[in-house]
Design a protein around this motif. Structure first.
Motif, short mmCIF file in Angstrom:
data_model
loop_
_atom_site.label_atom_id
_atom_site.label_comp_id
_atom_site.label_asym_id
_atom_site.label_seq_id
_atom_site.Cartn_x
_atom_site.Cartn_y
_atom_site.Cartn_z
N ASN A 100 -3.40 3.97 -7.05
CA ASN A 100 -2.76 3.94 -5.55
C ASN A 100 -2.64 5.51 -5.25
N SER B 9 -2.44 2.38 1.86
CA SER B 9 -2.41 1.06 2.32
C SER B 9 -3.76 0.72 2.27
N ALA B 10 -3.87 -0.68 1.95
CA ALA B 10 -5.39 -1.49 1.66
C ALA B 10 -6.14 -1.16 2.90
N TYR C 75 -4.94 -3.46 -4.82
CA TYR C 75 -3.82 -3.77 -3.90
C TYR C 75 -3.25 -5.25 -4.05
N LYS D 215 -3.11 -10.79 -1.93
CA LYS D 215 -2.13 -10.87 -0.57
C LYS D 215 -2.45 -9.64 0.25
N LYS D 216 -2.14 -8.30 -0.23
CA LYS D 216 -2.30 -7.20 0.75
C LYS D 216 -4.06 -6.98 1.09
N SER D 217 -4.51 -7.37 0.22
CA SER D 217 -6.18 -7.12 0.59
C SER D 217 -6.46 -7.98 1.55
N GLN E 3 -4.74 -9.53 3.71
CA GLN E 3 -4.30 -9.04 5.07
C GLN E 3 -4.70 -7.77 5.71
N ALA E 4 -5.08 -6.93 4.78
CA ALA E 4 -5.89 -5.70 5.17
C ALA E 4 -7.16 -5.96 5.80
#
Length: 172
Positions: free
Chosen positions: A7, A13-14, A56, A59-61, A63-64
């Motif tokens: 990171n 952020s993703a 990431y 979930k974050k991936s 969403q991105a």
């Protein structure tokens, strides 16, 4: 001594990571749209990008990817029609078999997968109407050079709607 983590090397952020390391390297707006659409499973609608997910999380991936898909789609919609034609022509000309691509793409079939999840009805209509028009233009002259710049939109619109290929290198 600080320890570097994945990171700290990449964006925070993703979505920023995806743009910086992948999307920014795709030369056409339609190419970016095609790439993002290819990451979504057509049956489940779930985005999968193993590199992002390993850094990431799922979930974050996802969403991105969904966020970037919406943004790239809206960027495409906001391009003037002449720029869309050139952008799509550039994309098609990078493919191994542009003619096969144009024959395969009948309006509404594969192009439906290019829509992100939450698009408004007007956005869908605009995308499909313009895409149908762009396909007709490209089928008439997929390898043609840059489109002529017109002083009046009406001249360009009538040329696009006539479904005739643009003359090569002419400004008429």
């Amino acid at each position: 001594m600080s320890r570097l983590t994945p990171n700290s090397i990449l964006e925070r952020s993703a979505a920023a990571d995806l743009f910086r390391n992948t999307l920014s390297r795709i030369p056409t707006a339609f190419g970016r749209l095609a790439y993002l659409a290819s990451l979504r499973d057509p049956d489940s609608g779930v985005y999968v990008h193993h590199g992002l997910m390993s850094i990431y999380g799922d979930k974050k991936s996802r969403q991105a990817l969904a966020q970037c898909h919406r943004e790239v789609f809206r960027d495409w919609l906001n391009l003037p029609l002449v720029e869309k034609t050139e952008d799509l022509r550039s994309y098609v000309n990078t493919l191994d078999d542009p003619a096969a691509f144009l024959e395969y793409w009948t309006p509404g079939l594969p192009s439906r997968s290019y829509l992100p999840e939450a698009v408004h009805g007007a956005e869908k209509t605009l995308f499909f109407d313009e895409f149908e028009l762009l396909l007709e233009v490209l089928k008439g002259a997929p390898e043609a050079g840059p489109l002529p710049v017109r002083g009046e939109r009406q001249g360009l619109a009538s040329k696009l709607l006539s479904k005739t290929p643009f003359p090569r290198g002419e400004d008429s």
